[in-house]
Design a protein around this motif. Structure first.
Motif, mmCIF file in Angstrom:
data_model
loop_
_atom_site.group_PDB
_atom_site.id
_atom_site.type_symbol
_atom_site.label_atom_id
_atom_site.label_comp_id
_atom_site.label_asym_id
_atom_site.label_seq_id
_atom_site.Cartn_x
_atom_site.Cartn_y
_atom_site.Cartn_z
ATOM 1 N N LYS A 169 0.843 -1.202 0.000
ATOM 2 C CA LYS A 169 0.000 0.000 0.000
ATOM 3 C C LYS A 169 0.877 1.250 0.000
ATOM 4 O O LYS A 169 0.634 2.194 -0.757
ATOM 5 N N TYR A 173 0.819 3.673 -3.372
ATOM 6 C CA TYR A 173 0.333 5.048 -3.187
ATOM 7 C C TYR A 173 1.391 6.054 -3.625
ATOM 8 O O TYR A 173 1.117 6.982 -4.390
ATOM 9 N N THR A 174 2.599 5.886 -3.092
ATOM 10 C CA THR A 174 3.645 6.879 -3.341
ATOM 11 C C THR A 174 4.160 6.811 -4.779
ATOM 12 O O THR A 174 4.474 7.845 -5.371
ATOM 13 N N GLY A 177 1.452 8.349 -7.206
ATOM 14 C CA GLY A 177 1.443 9.801 -7.090
ATOM 15 C C GLY A 177 2.595 10.443 -7.835
ATOM 16 O O GLY A 177 2.463 11.532 -8.408
ATOM 17 N N VAL A 223 0.618 13.000 -1.374
ATOM 18 C CA VAL A 223 0.663 11.609 -0.889
ATOM 19 C C VAL A 223 1.801 11.437 0.108
ATOM 20 O O VAL A 223 1.662 10.769 1.133
ATOM 21 N N PRO A 226 1.497 12.929 4.511
ATOM 22 C CA PRO A 226 0.453 12.895 3.512
ATOM 23 C C PRO A 226 -0.668 13.853 3.907
ATOM 24 O O PRO A 226 -0.932 14.062 5.082
ATOM 25 N N VAL A 230 -5.490 11.689 0.921
ATOM 26 C CA VAL A 230 -4.613 10.605 0.453
ATOM 27 C C VAL A 230 -3.670 10.169 1.573
ATOM 28 O O VAL A 230 -2.516 9.854 1.354
ATOM 29 N N THR A 232 -4.397 7.628 3.878
ATOM 30 C CA THR A 232 -4.781 6.359 4.511
ATOM 31 C C THR A 232 -3.661 5.324 4.544
ATOM 32 O O THR A 232 -3.711 4.384 5.330
ATOM 33 N N TRP A 233 -2.631 5.499 3.702
ATOM 34 C CA TRP A 233 -1.523 4.542 3.716
ATOM 35 C C TRP A 233 -0.675 4.679 4.977
ATOM 36 O O TRP A 233 -0.048 3.711 5.424
#
Length: 497
Positions: A169, A173-174, A177, A223, A226, A230, A232-233
């Motif tokens: 995750k 995510y990163t 982005g 991200v 964060p 965005v 939640t990671w």
């Protein structure tokens, strides 16, 4: 621009990477003591290399200092181009300092694959310093993306039960982005025929172009910070990461995104920054208020501190987009302060976890009776986390609130609610974990801090107190750079779409 023949920045970047590769290549698990010793020498040497940056830094000089430039991919005009100003100076120091603390923190706790663990952190340290020093857009992107690999491995190998999910995750995510950012970097290259970040800052871009560039950079930096939504990671990554991973993630890696706003978004797209400032301010205030309330209901200590990190980083982005000296400097001070305080909070939780293998608040109570030294430091860091005057946590938040009131009274008032929520979740956790009667036999059997643990927490406590009582050296170094940045942002003229 101040030129320097010194190679201090290259040393700061490549020395920890060299030590990390050496430790990974030659370290053996049958001799962990030697691996730890070499890793500590590497971390301390890397920190000592960064100290001359302070003594030789000229607070009054405009532009970049300690500049290094060499050809890299000459066909595309890509250079190995390094330099720092008052904005990046303290982030380089903070990175090398926290790396020493992390190596000491993992001294006894990590017993398997010690060489790979220590090596990953040393390599990560060098890559993060590279992000703060890079003045070539492609070089920045390489360092920025490369930091994902060691942290992905650290969470995935030494993390908790759901480490694979958390590491994937974090990585996805990163990485996702950052892909839009690569497009923006290539677009800027086509406009300037150079990857020189300072040349990009002088481009006469239309507002339409600037908005595209701003949004592209926002995709990566939001991200990384964060920012809401965005974010939640981060709680998942923190909960599953080993203690050292959580410390570096909170203390340094989140700052890469915030630093990106100062180096890219504001100076390259100044008109778009003004145009979209209400969006960023709104997202920041939601992070400060809503995420503060989310932190209040957490039952896992690590998750609580992870959410508090998001709230505190909301202060940073809020400060950057109110375009006055006080708020921007406050945001940078908050970045440094949060590095000390969040790192210390995760170390404290790690100390408890090493003894009881639980992060749930309900499993504790009355810790002060069995661990008085730990309790004193934990309460101190919790107070700093909620912005107690005379701690570093107060300085940054106070400056941002002052800047916010100057910008708009109601924004300042909403930002100030963070002090209330911060006190609520920090003191609520302290009350249930530290104070009261001993709640169970596990707490009754706890042993107080070892000399190693007391040292690493004590050093961070001194840093938090010193910065809280005397922040002038930090603000003096960044004053000229912040003024130059704001002058550039303020004097730009918005061309037509």
């Amino acid at each position: 621009m101040m030129q320097s023949t010194s190679s201090l920045l290259s040393l700061a970047i490549w020395l920890p990477i060299a030590f990390g590769l050496f430790v990974i290549a030659f370290g053996k698990d049958d001799n962990p003591g030697l691996v730890r010793g070499v890793s500590l020498i590497g971390a301390i040497a890397s920190f000592l290399v960064t100290l001359p940056l302070i003594s030789h830094f000229d607070n009054s000089a405009h532009g970049m200092q300690f500049v290094e430039r060499a050809g890299w991919i000459e066909r595309f005009n890509v250079n190995y181009y390094l330099g720092i100003d008052g904005i990046s100076l303290w982030m380089v120091l903070l990175t090398s300092f926290i790396t020493v603390i992390v190596v000491i923190a993992g001294w006894v706790v990590i017993t398997k694959r010690v060489a790979q663990y220590m090596g990953a952190f040393l390599i990560l340290s060098g890559l993060m310093i590279g992000v703060f020093c890079a003045l070539d857009g492609l070089l920045f992107y390489v360092f920025f993306e490369a930091t994902l690999i060691p942290m992905y491995i650290i969470i995935g190998v030494w993390g908790g039960a759901n480490r694979v999910y958390a590491s994937f995750k974090f990585f996805l995510y990163t990485l996702m982005g950052s892909l839009l950012t690569l497009v923006a970097i290539i677009y800027l290259y086509t406009q300037a025929h150079s990857f020189d970040i300072q040349a990009w800052q002088q481009l006469p871009l239309t507002l339409h172009q600037q908005i595209f560039i701003f949004v592209a950079f926002l995709a990566a930096f939001a991200v990384k910070v964060p920012m809401w939504p965005v974010h939640t990671w981060l709680p998942d990554a923190h909960v599953e990461a080993p203690t050292g991973g959580s410390v570096v993630l909170a203390a340094i890696m989140l700052k890469l995104g915030a630093y990106g706003f100062l180096r890219f978004s504001l100076p390259i797209a100044p008109d778009a920054s003004h145009y979209l400032a209400p969006l960023i301010i709104t997202m920041s205030l939601i992070a400060v208020i809503y995420i503060g309330l989310v932190a209040l209901v957490q039952t896992d200590m690590k998750k609580l501190v992870a959410y508090s990190s998001i709230a505190h980083m909301g202060f940073v982005t809020l400060g950057f987009f109110m375009f006055n000296d006080m708020s921007v400097q406050g945001g940078i001070v908050q970045m440094i302060s949060h590095g000390f305080i969040s790192g210390a909070m995760f170390l404290c939780i790690g100390v408890l976890y090493d003894r009881m293998h639980s992060r749930d608040i309900v499993d504790y109570g009355g810790v002060v009776n069995t661990m008085p030294k730990f309790a004193a430091l934990f309460v101190f860091f919790s107070m700093a986390n909620c912005g107690l005057p005379a701690t570093s946590g107060f300085v940054g938040e106070f400056m941002v609130i002052m800047g916010a009131v100057k910008f708009n009274f109601w924004i300042g008032m909403l930002a100030a609610t963070a002090l209330i929520f911060g006190a609520a979740y920090s003191l609520w956790m302290v009350k249930r974990v530290v104070f009261g009667a001993v709640t169970n036999d596990h707490v009754a059997a706890l042993k107080d801090l070892s000399a190693r643990e007391f040292f690493m927490l004590g050093v961070l406590a001194i840093a938090v107190l010193a910065m809280g009582l005397y922040p002038e050296p930090f603000t003096a170094a960044m004053q000229t750079s912040v003024t130059d940045l704001l002058t550039h942002v303020a004097t730009s003229k918005i061309p037509a779409f």
